[in-house]
Design an enzyme around this catalytic site. Structure first.
Site, PDB file in Angstrom:
ATOM      1  N   GLU A   1       0.887  -1.174   0.000  1.00 35.01           N
ATOM      2  CA  GLU A   1       0.000   0.000   0.000  1.00 35.01           C
ATOM      3  C   GLU A   1       0.913   1.208   0.000  1.00 35.01           C
ATOM      4  OE1 GLU A   1      -1.120   3.285   1.361  1.00 35.01           O
ATOM      5  OE2 GLU A   1      -1.645   2.274   3.238  1.00 35.01           O
ATOM      6  N   CYS A  58      -0.626   9.478   2.757  1.00 29.99           N
ATOM      7  CA  CYS A  58      -0.812   8.866   1.433  1.00 29.99           C
ATOM      8  C   CYS A  58      -2.200   9.183   0.887  1.00 29.99           C
ATOM      9  CB  CYS A  58      -0.611   7.356   1.512  1.00 29.99           C
ATOM     10  SG  CYS A  58      -1.762   6.512   2.627  1.00 29.99           S
TER      11      CYS A  58
END
Length: 250
Positions: free
Chosen positions: A17, A52
């Site tokens: 991820e 993120c």
């Protein structure tokens, strides 16, 4: 990439991820006050952009571009700077001196390359915060979507605002990035919301809300934002191996 390369030696399974350059699309029919608030807190204010999930590209329909920017700038200007352990504070420092210098370098390069128009911010915050790693929330307008400013994950409180003409243009701009972690859509039209969400190349799409990641929901990215999923049943499957058993009893 280094983790994936290291894991390849023993064929160790990896869920990656990774980062993002998420688009927040503001359509002409959006609640502009709500969209400005959500985009500001999901963008430069949340963790000072060190996330993120940061909505670092704001795609705004041309007919509401100026009206949205006025509201968005007001939210940014009202942000309370200070110690992030203070619950009243909405904007804190970046992680280190090195990060601050890197982010400031990105801003200077964007100005030099004329990637967009610097609307606000761009400087280190002085005064009582001069000993900390504080840099102003920074907003660039009329940004070129192909520029480094719009394509590289900055991981700091820097946002690019980009105009679009129609739904197709918004989708083209949103998907023209090597990343595909998150996307945000602001509209009152539920049909448009579903249509756009399906077409966005992103692992998660939030409509008229911020990235309230839940443990029961799968989370991960498309393209350079990684592969595999954490959370939910999909996340559990990443820790399992499927076995096929065939028995002949004749």
């Amino acid at each position: 990439r280094a983790v994936v390369q290291a894991a390849a030696v023993n064929l160790t399974p990896v869920v990656a991820e990774l980062g993002g350059k998420s688009a927040s699309i503001v359509f002409a029919d959006a609640d502009l006050d709500a969209a400005a608030m959500l985009s500001a807190h999901q963008g430069p204010l949340m963790q000072s952009g060190q996330s993120c999930a940061c909505a670092s590209r704001l795609l705004v329909h041309g007919s509401v571009y100026d009206a949205f920017l006025e509201r968005f700038s007001a939210v940014i200007d009202a942000a309370m700077v200070g110690d992030p352990f203070d619950t009243a504070v909405t904007f804190g420092p970046v992680i280190s001196e090195g990060a601050l210098d890197r982010i400031h370098g990105v801003i200077e390069n964007a100005v030099h390359e004329r990637a967009g128009v610097l609307l606000t911010g761009g400087k280190r915050i002085g005064g009582e915060y001069s000993r900390g790693y504080y840099i102003e929330p920074t907003v660039f307008g009329n940004v070129d979507n192909s520029s480094n400013l719009a394509q590289i994950e900055i991981f700091g409180p820097v946002v690019s605002v980009i105009r679009f003409d129609d739904d197709a243009d918004a989708l083209r701009l949103a998907n023209e990035t090597p990343y595909g972690l998150n996307a945000f859509v602001h509209t009152r039209d539920l049909n448009r919301a579903h249509r756009v969400a399906r077409a966005l190349e992103a692992g998660s799409v939030w409509i008229n809300t911020f990235s309230d990641i839940s443990p029961q929901g799968p989370y991960g990215g498309y393209k350079q934002s990684g592969f595999g999923r954490t959370g939910g049943i999909d996340g559990l499957h990443e820790f399992l191996q499927t076995k096929n058993i065939r028995i002949g009893m004749g």
